[in-house]
Write an enzyme that holds these catalytic residues in place. Structure first.
Site, PDB file in Angstrom:
ATOM      1  N   ASP A   1      -1.244   6.482   3.649  1.00  0.00           N
ATOM      2  CA  ASP A   1      -0.185   6.287   4.714  1.00  0.00           C
ATOM      3  C   ASP A   1       1.078   5.833   4.163  1.00  0.00           C
ATOM      4  O   ASP A   1       2.206   6.060   4.890  1.00  0.00           O
ATOM      5  CB  ASP A   1      -0.808   4.925   5.562  1.00  0.00           C
ATOM      6  CG  ASP A   1      -1.982   5.678   6.398  1.00  0.00           C
ATOM      7  OD1 ASP A   1      -2.670   6.849   6.135  1.00  0.00           O
ATOM      8  OD2 ASP A   1      -2.544   4.876   7.042  1.00  0.00           O
TER       9      ASP A   1
ATOM     10  N   SER B   1      -7.884  -0.881  12.404  1.00  0.00           N
ATOM     11  CA  SER B   1      -8.733   0.084  12.118  1.00  0.00           C
ATOM     12  C   SER B   1      -9.789   0.285  13.252  1.00  0.00           C
ATOM     13  O   SER B   1     -10.271  -0.619  14.201  1.00  0.00           O
ATOM     14  CB  SER B   1      -9.386   0.137  10.897  1.00  0.00           C
ATOM     15  OG  SER B   1     -10.730   0.943  10.818  1.00  0.00           O
TER      16      SER B   1
ATOM     17  N   GLY C   1       0.806  -1.153  -0.029  1.00  0.00           N
ATOM     18  CA  GLY C   1      -0.063   0.167   0.071  1.00  0.00           C
ATOM     19  C   GLY C   1       0.794   1.250  -0.033  1.00  0.00           C
ATOM     20  O   GLY C   1       0.307   2.313   0.408  1.00  0.00           O
TER      21      GLY C   1
ATOM     22  N   GLU D   1     -12.603   0.993  12.953  1.00  0.00           N
ATOM     23  CA  GLU D   1     -14.052   0.317  12.553  1.00  0.00           C
ATOM     24  C   GLU D   1     -13.924  -1.031  13.046  1.00  0.00           C
ATOM     25  O   GLU D   1     -15.033  -1.762  13.125  1.00  0.00           O
ATOM     26  CB  GLU D   1     -13.828   0.371  10.979  1.00  0.00           C
ATOM     27  CG  GLU D   1     -14.108   1.655  10.149  1.00  0.00           C
ATOM     28  CD  GLU D   1     -15.341   2.269  10.323  1.00  0.00           C
ATOM     29  OE1 GLU D   1     -16.534   1.493  10.313  1.00  0.00           O
ATOM     30  OE2 GLU D   1     -15.553   3.519  10.415  1.00  0.00           O
TER      31      GLU D   1
ATOM     32  N   TYR E   1     -15.754  -4.213   5.723  1.00  0.00           N
ATOM     33  CA  TYR E   1     -14.646  -3.631   6.157  1.00  0.00           C
ATOM     34  C   TYR E   1     -13.824  -3.861   7.441  1.00  0.00           C
ATOM     35  O   TYR E   1     -13.015  -4.469   7.637  1.00  0.00           O
ATOM     36  CB  TYR E   1     -14.303  -2.264   5.562  1.00  0.00           C
ATOM     37  CG  TYR E   1     -13.056  -1.535   6.105  1.00  0.00           C
ATOM     38  CD1 TYR E   1     -11.989  -1.570   5.436  1.00  0.00           C
ATOM     39  CD2 TYR E   1     -13.041  -0.680   7.275  1.00  0.00           C
ATOM     40  CE1 TYR E   1     -10.603  -1.309   5.761  1.00  0.00           C
ATOM     41  CE2 TYR E   1     -11.595  -0.220   7.642  1.00  0.00           C
ATOM     42  CZ  TYR E   1     -10.669  -0.372   6.933  1.00  0.00           C
ATOM     43  OH  TYR E   1      -9.562   0.075   7.308  1.00  0.00           O
TER      44      TYR E   1
END
Length: 333
Positions: free
Chosen positions: A13, A127, A8, A129, A151
């Site tokens: 990030d 995360s 990524g 989340e 997610y």
């Protein structure tokens, strides 16, 4: 010289982390999709300024042989696993791809490292989340998970995979439970960048309104540059662990709008329309983290305030929009 692999690396990030590691004297490698190498002008915007200082490898997190091939040819001291399908709304639209990419990708990478480089330190990007329908406020490392999206579910799976490889095989695997972190490099699909981008367009007369979902939803927003420093500190610690990284304060989407529009001398109430079509099927109303452990154990401290974050994002989008207008020969109002 230490060598680090970042999955990524072309994301928000990843780009900030690559800059940080280069400053620390690392040899930085990045995993990218082959299509990105074929379309660098479209895919490498965030790392264009450091592209000649890093080494990129074409590969896929959805292919174990692909990861095995790369790791069999390059030895790394640290691996930062940041790559994921990270847009929550999209995970509801295509939950299968989100689960496959995020969960299986993490498993394949951990399995390949265990097979080839078990001494390599591993960081998993968790995360907020994962907490979802929160059991306590604020959320800390011991707060139970109750994810409210595919997610979030995929991130919980990745967290436990990382934990399992740490406990079962003695690998150095650390989990960062990062709360919302933004920057001028944030993707346009995320609500914060959507807001600041529209502020710039409305100020320049290029748009007249902004439609958003739940304005009452509250998040704990920080700056991505601060949060990648936390990742680095986790990897330098003498033992692996799990850390919540957060500002410890909550702000609503409405408050973000108010500050962002005020930066341009505008009143958000004149332009923002709350539209139910942008609501999530299962909403997460309140997320706020307790980063006490990161402060005490890692010595991590954020440098940006929430207001500074919003100001920087608006200024960046205004400059970008003005530059584009000038490029096309339009006089900036």
């Amino acid at each position: 010289m230490k060598k680090a692999l970042i999955t990524g690396i072309t994301g928000q990030d990843g780009s900030y982390l690559a800059e940080l590691l280069l400053e620390k004297g690392y040899e930085v490698h990045g995993l990218v999709r082959r299509v990105a190498l074929e379309m660098p002008e479209e895919r490498f915007g965030r790392i264009a300024h450091i592209q000649h200082d890093i080494i990129l490898h074409a590969g896929s997190l959805e292919s174990y042989p692909s990861l095995f091939h790369i790791l069999s040819r390059h030895k790394f001291d640290e691996c930062y696993h940041l790559a994921a399908q990270s847009f929550v709304a999209e995970s509801f639209e295509d939950g299968f791809s989100t689960m496959n990419s995020n969960s299986n990708g993490t498993h394949y990478l951990l399995a390949a490292l265990h097979q080839l480089q078990p001494e390599c330190r591993f960081y998993f990007a968790g995360s907020s989340e994962m907490f979802g329908k929160v059991r306590e406020v604020p959320q800390r490392e011991t707060t139970p998970f109750h994810p409210r999206s595919p997610y979030g579910i995929s991130k919980v799976a990745g967290y436990y995979l990382s934990l399992n490889y740490r406990e079962a095989y003695g690998m150095f695997c650390s989990n960062g439970m990062l709360f919302n972190h933004e920057s001028p490099r944030r993707g346009f699909e995320f609500v914060t960048r959507k807001i600041t981008h529209h502020v710039a367009r409305i100020k320049l007369g290029l748009a007249k309104e902004l439609r958003l979902g739940n304005l009452a939803a509250k998040r704990d927003w920080g700056h991505a540059a601060d949060y990648v420093r936390a990742m680095y500190l986790m990897m330098q610690h003498h033992e692996p662990g799990d850390f919540v990284i957060a500002m410890g304060e909550t702000h609503s989407v409405r408050e973000f709008c108010e500050l962002a529009f005020a930066e341009a001398g505008l009143d958000y109430r004149d332009f923002v329309i709350e539209d139910s079509q942008f609501y999530r099927p299962a909403e997460v109303e309140l997320l706020v983290g307790d980063a006490t452990r990161a402060r005490q154990v890692l010595g991590w401290r954020p440098k940006y305030t929430f207001r500074q974050l919003v100001s920087e994002m608006v200024a960046n989008d205004r400059a970008a929009q003005e530059s584009e207008l000038l490029r096309t020969g339009v006089t900036v109002p």
